[in-house]
Scaffold this motif. Structure first.
Motif, short mmCIF file in Angstrom:
data_model
loop_
_atom_site.label_atom_id
_atom_site.label_comp_id
_atom_site.label_asym_id
_atom_site.label_seq_id
_atom_site.Cartn_x
_atom_site.Cartn_y
_atom_site.Cartn_z
N GLN A 15 -3.39 20.70 60.02
CA GLN A 15 -3.49 21.62 61.16
C GLN A 15 -2.32 22.61 61.16
N GLY A 16 -2.65 23.91 61.15
CA GLY A 16 -1.62 24.93 61.17
C GLY A 16 -0.83 25.08 59.88
N ILE A 17 -1.35 24.50 58.79
CA ILE A 17 -0.64 24.51 57.52
C ILE A 17 -1.55 25.03 56.42
N GLY B 185 -8.69 20.12 55.09
CA GLY B 185 -8.75 21.19 56.09
C GLY B 185 -7.80 22.35 55.90
N ALA B 186 -6.79 22.22 55.04
CA ALA B 186 -5.82 23.30 54.86
C ALA B 186 -6.37 24.38 53.94
N ARG B 187 -6.01 25.62 54.22
CA ARG B 187 -6.32 26.68 53.27
C ARG B 187 -5.39 26.54 52.07
N VAL B 188 -5.93 26.84 50.89
CA VAL B 188 -5.16 26.68 49.66
C VAL B 188 -5.00 28.05 49.01
N LEU B 189 -3.76 28.44 48.77
CA LEU B 189 -3.43 29.71 48.15
C LEU B 189 -2.91 29.47 46.74
N TYR B 190 -2.96 30.52 45.93
CA TYR B 190 -2.29 30.47 44.63
C TYR B 190 -1.17 31.51 44.64
N GLY B 191 -0.04 31.16 44.05
CA GLY B 191 1.06 32.10 43.89
C GLY B 191 1.69 31.94 42.52
#
Length: 241
Positions: free
Chosen positions: A155-157, A191-197
């Motif tokens: 949540q929120g992460i 549930g968390a969004r997953v980004l790539y960097g």
């Protein structure tokens, strides 16, 4: 259900008042692409000014102290970031883990402090070149997630997967490698969004977004250039439709 795409720029230790025009340009681009959430994590000295010149753009910090106040010269707390106008904060970036020797227990304490202050968190995880070569990528990332979250849910992460060996250079993992790590992250943090960097550019971003299974990007040097950052925003918006 597909999650809303998220694009976050990390300016690191760059930027001053002369760069407010870049922030305004990015804010204008974000308004033209409302289907994508856009944020900039800026040096603390720019947060309030950025909020004032671009009130519709989400502004974040790049780190916070685990305590809300105290005798911690040179540090900034999560409530201070919030009061300055930040709505999110980066935590656990590899440059903090390596240069400042931050471990997962400290990052977990910072994460709890950030959430208590009402800040969303972009939690960075990723393996070194040595771990990657030794086949320990999954083990390292799973451990970072488990210890840094310390029982908290998503949540929120958002989770930013940043292989250390790809940051600031010209190497990027294959999309299938990213997809495998994204699957591990989703299985660990529901549930968390997953980004790539890691050296994201307009040229390599589309393949990573389409085939990597990610929800967006955490962008470093390309976020200092409004045109380059906008090009990445456009490809996310166009590909996600």
């Amino acid at each position: 259900m597909a999650k809303r795409p998220l694009l976050v720029g990390n300016w690191k230790m760059h930027g001053d008042g002369g760069d407010l025009a870049v922030i305004v340009a990015i804010g204008e681009a974000a308004r033209r692409h409302p289907a994508v959430d856009v944020a900039l994590s800026l040096p603390a000295t720019l947060i309030d000014r950025a909020r004032r010149v671009c009130p519709g753009l989400a502004i974040g910090g790049q780190d916070c102290h685990p305590e809300p106040s105290g005798a911690h010269t040179g540090d900034i707390s999560a409530p201070m970031l919030r009061e300055a106008g930040a709505s999110l904060v980066l935590l656990g970036h590899s440059e903090r883990r390596q240069d400042h020797h931050e471990d997962d227990a400290l990052i977990a304490a910072k994460l709890r402090a950030a959430r208590a202050a009402g800040l969303e968190v972009i939690l960075c995880v990723g393996e070194t070149a040595e771990d990657h070569a030794a086949g320990r990528s999954a083990e390292v990332v799973r451990g970072q997630l488990t210890l840094s979250l310390a029982g908290m849910n998503g949540q929120g992460i958002a989770i930013a997967y940043e292989p250390v060996w790809a940051i600031g250079g010209d190497r990027t993992p294959e999309p299938k490698e990213v997809a495998a790590m994204v699957g591990l992250i989703r299985n660990t943090v529901a549930g968390a969004r997953v980004l790539y960097g890691g050296s994201v550019t307009p040229d390599n971003g589309e393949a990573l977004f389409v085939d990597g299974g990610i929800d967006g990007f955490l962008v470093g040097r390309q976020s200092l250039d409004a045109d380059a950052f906008t090009a990445i925003l456009k490809l996310i918006d166009g590909t996600a439709r």
